[in-house]
Design a protein around this motif. Structure first.
Motif, mmCIF file in Angstrom:
data_model
loop_
_atom_site.group_PDB
_atom_site.id
_atom_site.type_symbol
_atom_site.label_atom_id
_atom_site.label_comp_id
_atom_site.label_asym_id
_atom_site.label_seq_id
_atom_site.Cartn_x
_atom_site.Cartn_y
_atom_site.Cartn_z
ATOM 1 N N GLN A 1 37.384 29.963 38.339
ATOM 2 C CA GLN A 1 36.827 31.083 37.604
ATOM 3 C C GLN A 1 35.724 31.773 38.393
ATOM 4 N N ALA A 2 35.011 31.029 39.193
ATOM 5 C CA ALA A 2 33.930 31.634 39.970
ATOM 6 C C ALA A 2 34.477 32.645 40.971
ATOM 7 N N LEU A 3 35.562 32.280 41.649
ATOM 8 C CA LEU A 3 36.169 33.202 42.605
ATOM 9 C C LEU A 3 36.695 34.447 41.888
ATOM 10 N N ALA A 4 37.348 34.256 40.747
ATOM 11 C CA ALA A 4 37.839 35.400 39.964
ATOM 12 C C ALA A 4 36.665 36.282 39.531
ATOM 13 N N SER A 5 35.561 35.675 39.168
ATOM 14 C CA SER A 5 34.374 36.438 38.764
ATOM 15 C C SER A 5 33.818 37.247 39.930
ATOM 16 N N MET A 6 33.820 36.653 41.130
ATOM 17 C CA MET A 6 33.336 37.370 42.310
ATOM 18 C C MET A 6 34.239 38.557 42.631
ATOM 19 N N VAL A 7 35.533 38.371 42.497
ATOM 20 C CA VAL A 7 36.476 39.470 42.743
ATOM 21 C C VAL A 7 36.215 40.594 41.739
ATOM 22 N N LEU A 8 36.009 40.244 40.476
ATOM 23 C CA LEU A 8 35.708 41.258 39.459
ATOM 24 C C LEU A 8 34.402 41.980 39.787
ATOM 25 N N LEU A 9 33.375 41.245 40.166
ATOM 26 C CA LEU A 9 32.097 41.872 40.519
ATOM 27 C C LEU A 9 32.262 42.817 41.709
ATOM 28 N N ASP A 10 33.063 42.412 42.694
ATOM 29 C CA ASP A 10 33.339 43.287 43.843
ATOM 30 C C ASP A 10 34.017 44.579 43.402
ATOM 31 N N MET A 11 35.016 44.450 42.518
ATOM 32 C CA MET A 11 35.736 45.629 42.051
ATOM 33 C C MET A 11 34.793 46.578 41.303
#
Length: 188
Positions: A1-11
């Motif tokens: 979930q942390a990686l998915a959260s980072m991808v969302l924050l990047d987007m």
């Protein structure tokens, strides 16, 4: 979930979307993965409030995930809804009780077989039938078709000259299976 959260924050940052993120909740049964994910996420953005929940999904209680109904919620389900080790009904019941208001769901899993993909469909259909729900995107990328076979056959070579998407600039574009549903649901 942390990686998915980072991808969302990047987007959000790349697209200059105005979004105030109050909190990120990470739920993970592995304590090591949970701590490591929270550590990376905190290093990624030190200003975030990160709540960690060390539990299996079937062990979650309402108090673990209750959110202010006035907040917009984004749920990232990456490689979990297709797993049959937990009850989709229990998860949906918890979400319907604790996530009142506007919710966005990004549900992604590998496309392993129809049975596992049907769990994502069941999750979406439950919310679609019960609440005001709008689907934004669905993607199914399976191990068939011209590109998959091409990529599979040429996996040890630099690229295939038959298809433009098999170029060295994007060599992995069609090599992965994926089942994805992105939707919004207003839970009342």
């Amino acid at each position: 979930q942390a990686l998915a959260s980072m991808v969302l924050l990047d987007m959000i940052k790349e697209r200059s979307i105005h979004a105030k993120i109050d909190e990120i909740i990470l739920i993970e049964p592995s304590e090591v993965c949970l701590k490591r994910g929270a550590l990376h996420l905190r290093r990624y953005n030190n200003d975030l409030l990160i709540k960690t929940i060390h539990k299996e999904l079937d062990s979650l209680e309402q108090s673990d995930i209750k959110i202010n109904p006035n907040n917009t919620k984004v749920h990232l389900f990456s490689n979990i809804l297709d797993v049959d080790r937990f009850s989709i009904i229990h998860l949906l019941s918890l979400l319907c009780e604790t996530q009142k208001g506007e919710n966005y769901f990004i549900c992604v899993s590998p496309c392993i077989d129809d049975l596992r993909s049907s769990r994502l469909d069941a999750f979406y259909q439950y919310l679609f039938q019960k609440y005001d729900t709008q689907c934004f995107n669905t993607v199914t990328n399976v191990k068939s078709g011209e590109y998959w076979n091409c990529n599979h056959n040429y996996r040890f070579h630099n690229f295939c000259e038959k298809h433009p998407s098999c170029t060295p600039f994007d060599p992995y574009k069609n090599r992965w299976t994926r089942y994805e549903i992105v939707f919004k649901s207003f839970i009342n």
